[in-house]
Scaffold this motif. Structure first.
Motif, PDB file in Angstrom:
ATOM      1  N   LEU A 130      -4.524   1.779 -15.265  1.00  0.00           N
ATOM      2  CA  LEU A 130      -3.658   2.557 -14.371  1.00  0.00           C
ATOM      3  C   LEU A 130      -4.411   2.996 -13.124  1.00  0.00           C
ATOM      4  O   LEU A 130      -3.854   2.998 -12.007  1.00  0.00           O
ATOM      5  N   LYS A 131      -5.701   3.363 -13.298  1.00  0.00           N
ATOM      6  CA  LYS A 131      -6.505   3.741 -12.125  1.00  0.00           C
ATOM      7  C   LYS A 131      -6.684   2.553 -11.182  1.00  0.00           C
ATOM      8  O   LYS A 131      -6.624   2.706  -9.953  1.00  0.00           O
ATOM      9  N   ALA A 132      -6.878   1.358 -11.774  1.00  0.00           N
ATOM     10  CA  ALA A 132      -7.011   0.157 -10.943  1.00  0.00           C
ATOM     11  C   ALA A 132      -5.718  -0.124 -10.180  1.00  0.00           C
ATOM     12  O   ALA A 132      -5.751  -0.550  -9.017  1.00  0.00           O
ATOM     13  N   LEU A 133      -4.583   0.125 -10.820  1.00  0.00           N
ATOM     14  CA  LEU A 133      -3.299  -0.093 -10.147  1.00  0.00           C
ATOM     15  C   LEU A 133      -3.118   0.872  -8.985  1.00  0.00           C
ATOM     16  O   LEU A 133      -2.635   0.481  -7.906  1.00  0.00           O
ATOM     17  N   LEU A 134      -3.513   2.143  -9.174  1.00  0.00           N
ATOM     18  CA  LEU A 134      -3.383   3.122  -8.092  1.00  0.00           C
ATOM     19  C   LEU A 134      -4.234   2.745  -6.883  1.00  0.00           C
ATOM     20  O   LEU A 134      -3.879   3.057  -5.738  1.00  0.00           O
ATOM     21  N   LYS A 135      -5.370   2.061  -7.135  1.00  0.00           N
ATOM     22  CA  LYS A 135      -6.258   1.662  -6.036  1.00  0.00           C
ATOM     23  C   LYS A 135      -5.824   0.351  -5.385  1.00  0.00           C
ATOM     24  O   LYS A 135      -6.383  -0.048  -4.357  1.00  0.00           O
ATOM     25  N   SER A 136      -4.853  -0.335  -5.971  1.00  0.00           N
ATOM     26  CA  SER A 136      -4.445  -1.642  -5.458  1.00  0.00           C
ATOM     27  C   SER A 136      -3.784  -1.508  -4.088  1.00  0.00           C
ATOM     28  O   SER A 136      -2.899  -0.668  -3.895  1.00  0.00           O
ATOM     29  N   PRO A 137      -4.200  -2.338  -3.123  1.00  0.00           N
ATOM     30  CA  PRO A 137      -3.563  -2.286  -1.791  1.00  0.00           C
ATOM     31  C   PRO A 137      -2.101  -2.725  -1.830  1.00  0.00           C
ATOM     32  O   PRO A 137      -1.354  -2.458  -0.888  1.00  0.00           O
ATOM     33  N   GLN A 138      -1.695  -3.395  -2.905  1.00  0.00           N
ATOM     34  CA  GLN A 138      -0.318  -3.873  -3.008  1.00  0.00           C
ATOM     35  C   GLN A 138       0.602  -2.886  -3.731  1.00  0.00           C
ATOM     36  O   GLN A 138       1.753  -3.195  -4.004  1.00  0.00           O
ATOM     37  N   LEU A 139       0.084  -1.688  -4.037  1.00  0.00           N
ATOM     38  CA  LEU A 139       0.864  -0.735  -4.824  1.00  0.00           C
ATOM     39  C   LEU A 139       2.202  -0.422  -4.161  1.00  0.00           C
ATOM     40  O   LEU A 139       3.239  -0.340  -4.833  1.00  0.00           O
ATOM     41  N   GLU A 140       2.215  -0.260  -2.847  1.00  0.00           N
ATOM     42  CA  GLU A 140       3.447   0.098  -2.150  1.00  0.00           C
ATOM     43  C   GLU A 140       4.530  -0.958  -2.334  1.00  0.00           C
ATOM     44  O   GLU A 140       5.723  -0.650  -2.406  1.00  0.00           O
ATOM     45  N   THR A 141       4.110  -2.218  -2.433  1.00  0.00           N
ATOM     46  CA  THR A 141       5.108  -3.290  -2.604  1.00  0.00           C
ATOM     47  C   THR A 141       5.742  -3.262  -3.988  1.00  0.00           C
ATOM     48  O   THR A 141       6.765  -3.914  -4.207  1.00  0.00           O
ATOM     49  N   PHE A 142       5.133  -2.520  -4.900  1.00  0.00           N
ATOM     50  CA  PHE A 142       5.679  -2.454  -6.265  1.00  0.00           C
ATOM     51  C   PHE A 142       6.650  -1.284  -6.444  1.00  0.00           C
ATOM     52  O   PHE A 142       7.170  -1.090  -7.540  1.00  0.00           O
ATOM     53  N   ARG A 143       6.866  -0.504  -5.370  1.00  0.00           N
ATOM     54  CA  ARG A 143       7.699   0.693  -5.482  1.00  0.00           C
ATOM     55  C   ARG A 143       9.069   0.369  -6.095  1.00  0.00           C
ATOM     56  O   ARG A 143       9.544   1.045  -7.013  1.00  0.00           O
ATOM     57  N   GLY A 144       9.694  -0.690  -5.610  1.00  0.00           N
ATOM     58  CA  GLY A 144      11.034  -1.031  -6.083  1.00  0.00           C
ATOM     59  C   GLY A 144      11.078  -1.423  -7.550  1.00  0.00           C
ATOM     60  O   GLY A 144      12.086  -1.222  -8.235  1.00  0.00           O
ATOM     61  N   LEU A 145       9.963  -1.998  -8.040  1.00  0.00           N
ATOM     62  CA  LEU A 145       9.911  -2.397  -9.442  1.00  0.00           C
ATOM     63  C   LEU A 145       9.648  -1.207 -10.359  1.00  0.00           C
ATOM     64  O   LEU A 145      10.231  -1.080 -11.428  1.00  0.00           O
ATOM     65  N   LEU A 146       8.740  -0.330  -9.899  1.00  0.00           N
ATOM     66  CA  LEU A 146       8.271   0.741 -10.770  1.00  0.00           C
ATOM     67  C   LEU A 146       9.241   1.909 -10.883  1.00  0.00           C
ATOM     68  O   LEU A 146       9.304   2.569 -11.915  1.00  0.00           O
ATOM     69  N   VAL A 147       9.982   2.172  -9.829  1.00  0.00           N
ATOM     70  CA  VAL A 147      10.812   3.373  -9.794  1.00  0.00           C
ATOM     71  C   VAL A 147      12.280   2.983  -9.867  1.00  0.00           C
ATOM     72  O   VAL A 147      12.784   2.246  -9.021  1.00  0.00           O
ATOM     73  N   GLY A 148      12.951   3.485 -10.900  1.00  0.00           N
ATOM     74  CA  GLY A 148      14.372   3.236 -11.048  1.00  0.00           C
ATOM     75  C   GLY A 148      15.193   4.375 -10.488  1.00  0.00           C
ATOM     76  O   GLY A 148      14.718   5.192  -9.684  1.00  0.00           O
ATOM     77  N   ARG A 149      16.446   4.444 -10.908  1.00  0.00           N
ATOM     78  CA  ARG A 149      17.333   5.513 -10.436  1.00  0.00           C
ATOM     79  C   ARG A 149      16.841   6.875 -10.919  1.00  0.00           C
ATOM     80  O   ARG A 149      16.213   6.992 -11.967  1.00  0.00           O
ATOM     81  N   ASN A 150      17.143   7.891 -10.137  1.00  0.00           N
ATOM     82  CA  ASN A 150      16.812   9.270 -10.486  1.00  0.00           C
ATOM     83  C   ASN A 150      15.313   9.466 -10.721  1.00  0.00           C
ATOM     84  O   ASN A 150      14.895  10.255 -11.570  1.00  0.00           O
ATOM     85  N   ASP A 151      14.515   8.747  -9.930  1.00  0.00           N
ATOM     86  CA  ASP A 151      13.049   8.872 -10.013  1.00  0.00           C
ATOM     87  C   ASP A 151      12.524   8.652 -11.429  1.00  0.00           C
ATOM     88  O   ASP A 151      11.657   9.389 -11.927  1.00  0.00           O
ATOM     89  N   VAL A 152      13.032   7.644 -12.086  1.00  0.00           N
ATOM     90  CA  VAL A 152      12.596   7.306 -13.437  1.00  0.00           C
ATOM     91  C   VAL A 152      11.623   6.140 -13.370  1.00  0.00           C
ATOM     92  O   VAL A 152      11.903   5.114 -12.741  1.00  0.00           O
TER      93      VAL A 152
END
Length: 735
Positions: A130-152
């Motif tokens: 998880l720490k490696a994922l937070l440091k990934s430069p591509q993290l912002e591109t994963f926003r749509g995958l990681l976050v569903g409705r109602n900030d889930v």
């Protein structure tokens, strides 16, 4: 539902209580596994399909986890098993096991301990991923995958990104808060109640999943030896606060219950039969009047019903219930009493008697007389547990079981609305095994319809337990304690207890499988533990039973050898050599079969031989004479983990009866069936065909050795009678 070779596993997860199909897809081709740490040379996230042995093993484990008519598996278990399979694969590949078949028992015990104490998150280094994922430069591109409705937060998307399968409760709060800050989504970090990932549930799922990987399952790639007893002990020791297991009831509580059950079977049952006879008259009257339920006719019979109940001692039962509910209550309570007695008398699980939502249970004709003039009975009963000997088996049963079944058959005739007389079980056993006895009729329904099959002991036993003065909580577990009572009475109360006899009756594979039935989980309160409630003898004596059971089984084999039965393996040749020396003694030759068997068994037991679990069984025990000759011997001596039919065949410590050889035949048939299963890949079919051929070679070898043994024992006594017609030899005298 999918082909075995497909990388997408399609499963219908609908169960008896769901309507329609519930299709679930498990995408093996898209499943990623994190190998950034460990022995794998390429430190990166890779696709699971790069390890075909694990892919095939997981497919087989999913097949084994699917519910079947004979299993107790829930459809809800399948997704958990898939997640656990993937986690096990990651753990194993990181340790250099690119196939399930290379994992050792010791490593599995280590894994079981770590899962119980640490949880999968620590084992698979989830925080580092998880720490490696937070440091990934591509993290912002994963926003749509990681976050569903109602900030889930979406666990499946997170699993794919980090290559470690996670459930919602696995995601730590610190990661949620860090992600909320990066994405400017405060709702992501406002989860305050995140349960611990280190839980008894994870440990239990691990054990269930490993069982699906076992050689007994239909998986193409299996784990050769799984230490289930050790893994279960780890769970019991670690989770001492959650006792689990089947509850104990005290002898006083059991006596109260069975006294009430006997009242229902032998006294109240007569009244219920009389009431059902009146209900049948009401049904026929309704049909004659052009009506198709008896509900309107029943009120005029209610005074007669109450008079009957008064005559048998059930006055006041059913007050406040309408006519249909009143009759259902009586029938279900009588069923509950019959099922409780039958399960306890025969050491059966409650559903092996009742067959709730299963294609087994007591059926019309399941009890027969053992012989023309015999007063004993036989019960045709289905065993459901995969750790035992599943399928239909014939057992002796007592008069009370016969009385219970006769009562059920009388009720069935009245409830079914037919005068059909079924033929003997011997003639139409297959047909009879579809005519189940635990079914009842709702008289508010159409009388032309067959009786419903919805009797459920746990749900319908309320009146029975209430009249017995017992708390229903004692019986609310998955398995009511009737089988356990049977075993506890045998272990703690019988004067002439025998683990071998007990093992035969309950249908387990080996003596050590009996242990959980007379012991308790670590967390069970002291005053509810089995030995506190049932003990009539000291624990030290109980601990000797396992050894005594092995000695008794050895003596049983010796007796079979002397009686001329065919016994395979090479251990009989060792017995023959000892017998040859004893046969010089006229006293030995003149002795009865039992006397000869006792003397031979005593000599062998003194040398340390006794039967132990294994494919045969193994007779080595603690004997020094043939220890080095054991086929499973390694650098430090015999290694029980290596035991298998192929390893043990031809070993001097190995013996196989015809019943054991029949198990080999069943395994060969299963392998042949798999070799013709076109849903399996060609390589798997060829592997099954080869395994079937090897098993046939073992069967032939065991059969040949059995013939040699049989002839050898006949020759020994014939030769001794010629050479020493009446002469006493000192070589044959007792030690």
């Amino acid at each position: 539902m999918s082909d075995f070779e497909a990388d997408v596993i399609t499963v219908d997860l609908s169960g008896p209580s769901t309507k329609g199909e519930r299709i679930r897809h498990f995408h093996l081709g898209k499943t990623k596994i994190n190998l950034s740490t460990g022995a794998f040379p390429l430190k990166r996230i890779v696709f699971l399909t790069e390890f075909p042995d694990w892919v095939n093993g997981i497919k087989g484990a999913i097949n084994a986890a699917l519910p079947s008519p004979d299993s107790d598996v829930s459809t809800s278990d399948v997704p958990r098993v898939f997640m656990a399979c993937t986690r096990i694969a990651i753990w194993a590949i990181r340790r250099g096991h690119y196939s399930p078949g290379t994992i050792s028992r010791g490593e599995l015990i280590e894994l079981g301990t770590d899962v119980a104490l640490k949880g999968w998150s620590e084992i698979l280094a989830l925080n580092d991923a998880l720490k490696a994922l937070l440091k990934s430069p591509q993290l912002e591109t994963f926003r749509g995958l990681l976050v569903g409705r109602n900030d889930v937060l979406v666990p499946t998307a997170l699993s794919e990104l980090i290559g470690i399968p996670v459930a919602n409760f696995d995601i730590p709060l610190w990661f949620r808060q860090a992600l909320a800050e990066k994405f400017k989504r405060p709702g992501l970090g406002q989860v305050t109640d995140v349960p611990s990932a280190t839980s008894a549930a994870q440990s239990k799922t691990l054990n269930n999943t490993l069982r699906a990987f076992s050689p007994m399952s239909p998986s193409v790639q299996s784990i050769p030896s799984i230490p289930m007893r050790e893994l279960q002990k780890i769970r019991n020791d670690v989770f001492a606060g959650t006792a689990g297991g089947t509850a104990n009831i005290s002898p006083e509580e059991a006596t109260a219950l069975f006294t009430e059950c006997n009242h229902w079977v032998y006294t109240y049952g007569r009244g219920v039969v009389q009431i059902l006879e009146l209900c049948r008259i009401a049904s026929k009257s309704a049909v004659s009047a052009g009506k198709f339920n008896a509900i309107e006719q029943l009120p005029e019979y209610r005074p007669k019903f109450e008079k009957i109940l008064n005559s048998v001692g059930l006055a006041g039962v059913g007050i406040g219930l309408n006519d249909s509910q009143f009759i259902n209550c009586l029938v279900k309570t009588l069923f509950s009493a019959v099922a409780a007695l039958s399960a306890t008398y025969n050491g059966r699980r409650i559903n092996e008697v009742v067959g709730h939502k299963k294609k087994y249970g007591f059926y019309h004709g399941c009890v027969t007389q053992a012989g023309e003039s015999s007063g004993t009975h036989r019960l045709d009963s289905h065993l459901q547990k995969k750790s035992g000997l599943p399928g239909w088996h014939d057992f002796p049963c007592n008069d009370s079981t016969s009385d219970c079944v006769m009562l059920l058959e009388s009720l069935d005739r009245l409830l079914s609305g037919t005068d059909e007389v079924l033929p003997a079980r011997k003639k139409l056993a297959k047909r009879r095994r579809t005519h189940w006895l635990f079914r009842y009729r709702d008289y508010s329904a159409d009388v032309r319809e067959p009786p419903t099959w919805e009797f459920d002991w746990t749900r319908d036993c309320t009146l029975l337990l209430s009249r017995a003065g017992l708390r229903k909580e004692l019986f609310d577990g998955t398995h009511p304690p009737f089988r356990r009572i049977f075993i506890l009475v045998h272990m703690f109360r019988f004067e002439h207890k025998s683990l071998l006899s007990l093992n035969r009756q309950v249908g387990q594979f080996s003596l050590d499988h009996l242990t959980p039935y007379y012991t308790d989980p670590a967390g069970r309160p002291e005053d509810r533990r089995a030995y506190r409630l049932w003990r009539k003898r000291e624990e030290a004596e109980i601990n000797l039973l396992a050894e005594e059971g092995g000695q008794e089984l050895l003596a049983h084999y010796v007796r079979r050898l002397l009686s001329g039965e065919r016994v395979g393996g090479k251990f009989p040749l060792l017995v023959a050599a000892l017998c040859k020396g004893l046969a010089r003694s006229a006293r030995f030759r003149a002795g009865t079969l039992d006397q000869r068997a006792d003397l031979l068994s005593t000599r062998l037991i003194k040398r340390g031989y006794r039967a132990e679990p294994g494919p045969g069984p193994c007779m080595l025990g603690s004997a020094r004479h043939t220890r080095k000759q054991a086929h499973c011997t390694g650098a430090s001596g015999p290694e029980p983990d290596r035991k298998s039919p192929s390893v043990c065949s031809g070993c001097i410590n190995h013996a196989t009866s015809e019943s054991v050889q029949s198990i080999y035949v069943d395994e060969r048939e299963l392998m042949l069936k798999q070799s013709k299963n076109m849903r399996l890949p060609a390589a798997a079919r060829a592997q099954s065909a080869d395994a079937a051929a090897r098993m046939q070679e073992l069967i032939d070898a065991e059969s040949q050795m059995a013939n040699v043994t049989q002839a050898t024992f006949k020759k020994i006594f014939w030769a001794a009678s010629i050479a020493f017609p009446g002469k006493e030899s000192s070589e044959g005298k007792d030690d």
